[in-house]
Scaffold this motif. Structure first.
Motif, short mmCIF file in Angstrom:
data_model
loop_
_atom_site.label_atom_id
_atom_site.label_comp_id
_atom_site.label_asym_id
_atom_site.label_seq_id
_atom_site.Cartn_x
_atom_site.Cartn_y
_atom_site.Cartn_z
N ALA A 1 -5.11 -6.21 -0.97
CA ALA A 1 -5.69 -6.83 0.55
C ALA A 1 -4.53 -6.04 1.32
CB ALA A 1 -5.47 -8.20 0.76
N ALA A 2 -3.32 -6.13 1.05
CA ALA A 2 -2.22 -5.54 1.95
C ALA A 2 -2.38 -4.08 1.99
CB ALA A 2 -0.89 -5.91 1.38
N ALA A 3 -2.67 -3.51 0.77
CA ALA A 3 -2.80 -1.96 0.68
C ALA A 3 -4.11 -1.34 1.42
CB ALA A 3 -2.98 -1.33 -0.93
N ASP A 4 -5.17 -2.40 1.49
CA ASP A 4 -6.48 -1.95 2.16
C ASP A 4 -6.10 -1.82 3.67
OD1 ASP A 4 -7.79 -2.03 -0.27
OD2 ASP A 4 -8.75 -3.65 -0.02
N ARG A 5 -5.23 -2.61 4.40
CA ARG A 5 -4.94 -2.65 5.52
C ARG A 5 -4.18 -1.36 6.02
NH1 ARG A 5 -6.71 -3.30 8.72
NH2 ARG A 5 -5.25 -4.06 10.37
N ILE A 6 -3.11 -1.22 5.34
CA ILE A 6 -2.56 0.03 5.39
C ILE A 6 -3.37 1.11 5.10
CG2 ILE A 6 -0.40 1.47 5.12
CD1 ILE A 6 0.84 -1.18 3.81
N ILE A 7 -4.10 1.31 4.15
CA ILE A 7 -5.09 2.44 4.12
C ILE A 7 -6.01 2.72 5.39
CG2 ILE A 7 -7.00 3.42 2.74
CD1 ILE A 7 -5.36 1.93 0.16
N ASP A 8 -6.54 1.42 5.76
CA ASP A 8 -7.42 1.64 6.88
C ASP A 8 -6.74 2.27 8.14
OD1 ASP A 8 -9.17 0.40 5.46
OD2 ASP A 8 -9.07 -1.59 6.46
N ALA A 9 -5.39 2.16 8.22
CA ALA A 9 -4.86 2.40 9.55
C ALA A 9 -4.55 4.06 9.26
CB ALA A 9 -3.44 1.86 9.63
N SER B 1 7.37 -8.48 -6.15
CA SER B 1 6.08 -8.67 -5.87
C SER B 1 5.27 -7.35 -5.76
CB SER B 1 6.06 -9.42 -4.41
OG SER B 1 6.65 -8.45 -3.35
N GLY B 2 6.00 -6.07 -5.98
CA GLY B 2 5.22 -5.08 -6.17
C GLY B 2 4.87 -4.43 -4.65
N LYS B 3 5.76 -4.38 -3.85
CA LYS B 3 5.61 -4.00 -2.57
C LYS B 3 5.67 -2.35 -2.62
CE LYS B 3 9.49 -5.70 -1.19
NZ LYS B 3 9.69 -6.63 -2.23
N THR B 4 6.26 -1.67 -3.56
CA THR B 4 6.37 -0.48 -3.86
C THR B 4 4.90 0.19 -4.31
OG1 THR B 4 8.65 -0.21 -4.53
CG2 THR B 4 7.21 1.76 -4.79
N GLU B 5 4.20 -0.52 -5.25
CA GLU B 5 2.95 -0.35 -5.69
C GLU B 5 1.71 -0.46 -4.23
OE1 GLU B 5 5.17 -0.93 -8.89
OE2 GLU B 5 5.20 -2.20 -7.17
N VAL B 6 2.32 -1.41 -3.44
CA VAL B 6 1.20 -1.48 -2.29
C VAL B 6 1.30 -0.14 -1.27
CG1 VAL B 6 0.84 -2.67 -0.25
CG2 VAL B 6 1.09 -4.03 -2.35
N TYR B 7 2.48 0.31 -0.95
CA TYR B 7 2.61 1.43 -0.18
C TYR B 7 2.44 2.75 -0.86
CZ TYR B 7 7.63 2.18 -0.79
OH TYR B 7 8.81 2.32 -1.59
N ALA B 8 2.33 2.63 -2.12
CA ALA B 8 2.07 3.97 -2.85
C ALA B 8 0.55 4.09 -2.73
CB ALA B 8 2.64 3.92 -4.34
N GLU B 9 -0.16 3.03 -2.76
CA GLU B 9 -1.70 3.38 -2.49
C GLU B 9 -2.14 3.87 -1.28
OE1 GLU B 9 -3.59 3.25 -5.60
OE2 GLU B 9 -1.44 3.13 -5.81
#
Length: 729
Positions: free
Chosen positions: A203-211, A228-236
């Protein structure tokens, strides 16, 4: 003025790299093509100086005769500095009260890169058997295995002279290799090793990807617990930017973290990103700078200086560990890279992600005000649990005399050793002891250049100043009373804790991790490989090990002195202590095995210690927010510092008094000082400080310009302004 108009104009305005002059008008030679952002070579008196053609909203004055303008000498063969970066340079200079030329110089940070493409000659070992082998040649052969660079760079790396290496070329031990100075980097693949994210991460990755895809300014605060895997989120989100052909910048607070991040990035994208930091060789900086400007460097990972690189098509910025004080530069242009990153994203119309497990209170305030979108990751990835945190009250659980590790922590260390698990002891103090004195007369070993004690480093057998770098070998006798063998170490540093640990666990393999031992990305990578491979039982480290490292077998963290960061009058002392201890605690239990943290403290009832023990971060931040609000302190008020210094103490004092004596009397602005700085002598200069406290609505920069702009000082006096100060020394 637009590009078409400028290219045919006979005159142009240039920002020249001279802080005293800045913008000057020049004549454009016949046939030359310039546009806003063109990098040029211009005459200035008898010198030739680099400049940037500037579009400051004013055409050069037509009333000044064209014939009297000096012509540009050359348009340098590099892409023009993009308009968003030029706007950022203007904003940074205005906000931080710095010369615009000093800021612009950070954008053109590789002189060699400005000379255009071509080839360069590098050298590498041939593998030939050496004949006559001098000690210097033997050292070079040992250190240069796998290296390829210019003679000068190889000589520095090997610790020998250029002449030694040129002799090795003649002897056939080194060979010349012609390489393309602008050769492209391998392209990262956004579809390589795509991870499975949990629902919260997705869900977090999708918000950044949309932007990213929308191509508009969107600041995100990615607030996730450690692990919590913050790096994996912004990597997407990085993958999304790569998929549409755009570039990405990732800022890290320490170059020691770079190598670890590069390895993780390569595992995800199949190719390493481009690194940018002070440890790069000149040829590496040249290639990286040009590929950034040409669009060939798709992902750049670097320290704060990477923020001013001239990206051709920047699509996203990430500031990892965004709370870190290392993002604030304390000399030259005193900017905060976290805040400037948000402004660059605004000028570029792109998203920016501030990622942290312990966000700065200023960032949380921006999220609460709705200016940043807060994305929360409340749980560790893969079902791992947050570690249990226990308080060790040093008032009742005292270490044995002459030691620093309390009995409960000693017991926990022995238990981990028996189970074959790893431990980490944290003390944010380098060296063996912070103070060394003479047992006979009490003489304290102090730095001759600074108001600071010399720190004993037994590993390197030196007494060192951590402010100016002054070093001396430990003397055989006291300089004051001449008593031999009189030195007494007072207090602990990490080296002393490591010595104590050797008595507790004599068989343990101990690694002392500080900026002294991990002073390059390569050494940091070797450290990670050693710990990950089970070659270390206990890490003893400073703040360098509080962030970015993932060791699944590390199950115990011991904080030797949880109160140390609370000393002094720093506005952010409690916040920094919370962030530092929470980050180091997050190194425990990141794998399948549960983690435990022991905090040694003499003040268990202090608000920050109680918050750490209870895990109630929100309550701590709420209390800290209210305290700042009541005091009118940042982020609810604005602070600035004026630092006056001179090699002559009387001159510095008089200049500070002159500034204090002309202070403005304005509603909503309080001015404290001048007073001697806590470090009254630093690098041979005597220092005085003033602190300005203003309402949030105050135009602080205008106040300072009007106040200081009318004053004149002797040549030996330096007056520096620090907007939003983080250091109060």
């Amino acid at each position: 003025m637009n590009a078409a108009k400028t290219s045919s104009a006979s005159r142009c305005r240039c920002l020249v790299f001279n802080p005293g002059l800045e913008v000057l008008d020049y004549r454009v030679p016949a046939g030359a093509q310039v546009q806003p952002g063109s990098v040029v070579l211009a005459p200035l008196g008898p010198r030739q100086i680099v400049g940037i053609v500037w579009d400051d909203g004013r055409l050069p004055g037509d009333d000044y005769p064209l014939a009297r303008l000096r012509p540009l000498l050359q348009v340098l063969p590099v892409p023009p500095v993009p308009a968003p970066l030029r706007r950022l340079i203007e904003w940074t200079a205005d906000y931080y009260l710095s010369p615009m030329a000093s800021v612009a110089r950070m954008a053109l940070s590789s002189n060699a890169a400005l000379q255009g493409g071509g080839t360069i000659t590098e050298y590498r070992l041939t593998g030939a058997e050496p004949g006559r082998l001098t000690p210097q040649r033997a050292q070079a052969l040992e250190r240069l295995a796998g290296e390829q660079a210019t003679i000068r760079e190889l000589a520095a790396f090997a610790g020998v002279s250029d002449a030694v290496l040129r002799g090795m070329v003649t002897a056939g031990l080194l060979e010349a290799v012609r390489v393309d100075s602008d050769r492209a980097y391998p392209l990262p693949d956004p579809d390589h090793a795509v991870p499975d994210l949990n629902p919260g991460q997705q869900a977090a990755a999708d918000r950044i990807i949309d932007a990213v895809r929308a191509r508009h300014f969107a600041p995100f605060l990615l607030d996730g617990v450690t692990g919590s895997g913050k790096t994996e989120v912004y990597a997407e989100a990085i993958a999304a930017a790569l998929a549409i052909g755009r570039q990405v910048l990732v800022l890290l607070p320490e170059i020691a973290l770079t190598q670890n991040f590069l390895a993780r990035f390569e595992a995800r994208f199949g190719a390493a990103p481009v690194a940018w930091h002070s440890g790069l060789k000149a040829s590496e900086r040249r290639r990286a700078w040009r590929q950034v400007a040409l669009g060939g460097a798709k992902v750049v990972v670097g320290a704060r200086s990477a923020l001013f690189l001239p990206f051709a098509d920047l699509g996203m910025i990430v500031v990892d560990e965004a709370h870190e004080i290392a993002f604030k530069q304390d000399d030259g242009v005193r900017y905060n890279a976290r805040d400037v990153a948000v402004m660059r994203a605004r000028f570029e119309a792109i998203p920016v992600v501030l990622a942290s497990a312990t966000p700065a209170l200023e960032s949380l305030a921006m999220a609460d005000a709705g200016r940043y979108e807060r994305l929360i990751l409340p749980d560790r990835f893969g079902g791992a649990l947050m570690p249990d945190i226990r308080i060790v009250d040093l008032r009742t659980e005292q270490p044995e005399r002459g030691t620093w590790i309390a009995p409960p922590l000693v017991k926990a260390l022995k238990e981990r050793a028996e189970r074959g698990e790893q431990s980490l002891l944290f003390l944010n103090r380098r060296g063996y002891a912070p103070l060394t004195l003479c047992r006979g007369c009490g003489y304290r070993f102090c730095c001759p250049n600074c108001s600071a004690w010399l720190v004993e480093h037994r590993l390197s057998q030196r007494l060192a100043c951590h402010h100016c770098g002054h070093e001396v070998p430990p003397p055989a006798a006291c300089p004051e009373c001449n008593e031999p063998d009189c030195m007494v170490a007072c207090g602990p540093g990490v080296e002393r804790i490591a010595d104590e640990l050797a008595q507790i666990l004599p068989e343990a393999r101990v690694f002392v991790a500080t900026s002294d031992t991990l002073n390059s990305p390569d050494k940091a990578a070797q450290f990670v490989e050693l710990v990950s491979g089970g070659g270390v039982d206990v890490i003893v480290g400073t703040q360098l090990v509080t962030k970015g490292f993932h060791f699944p077998d590390l199950t115990l963290v011991g904080v030797i002195d949880a109160d140390m960061g609370l000393e002094g009058g720093d506005l952010r002392a409690a916040e920094r202590t919370y962030q530092q201890i929470a980050q180091v605690s997050g190194r425990a239990g990141r794998g399948e095995k549960p983690g435990e943290v022991l905090l040694q403290t003499r003040h268990p009832d202090a608000a920050v210690i109680a918050a750490l023990a209870s895990g109630d971060r929100d309550a701590f931040y709420a209390a800290e927010t209210e305290a700042r609000r009541d005091a009118g302190a940042p982020p609810f008020g604005r602070w600035a510092a004026i630092i006056v210094s001179s090699e002559d103490e009387a001159e510095a004092k008089e200049a500070a008094r002159a500034i204090g004596g002309t202070r403005p009397n304005l509603e909503g602005v309080a001015i404290l000082g001048p007073a001697p700085a806590p470090l009254a002598l630093l690098r041979g200069r005597y220092r005085y400080r003033l602190l300005i406290i203003a309402r949030r609505s105050s135009d602080l920069q205008s106040v300072l310009r009007d106040w200081l702009g009318t004053l004149k000082f002797p040549p030996g006096v330096r007056v520096a302004v620090d907007i939003d100060p983080y250091s109060f020394v």
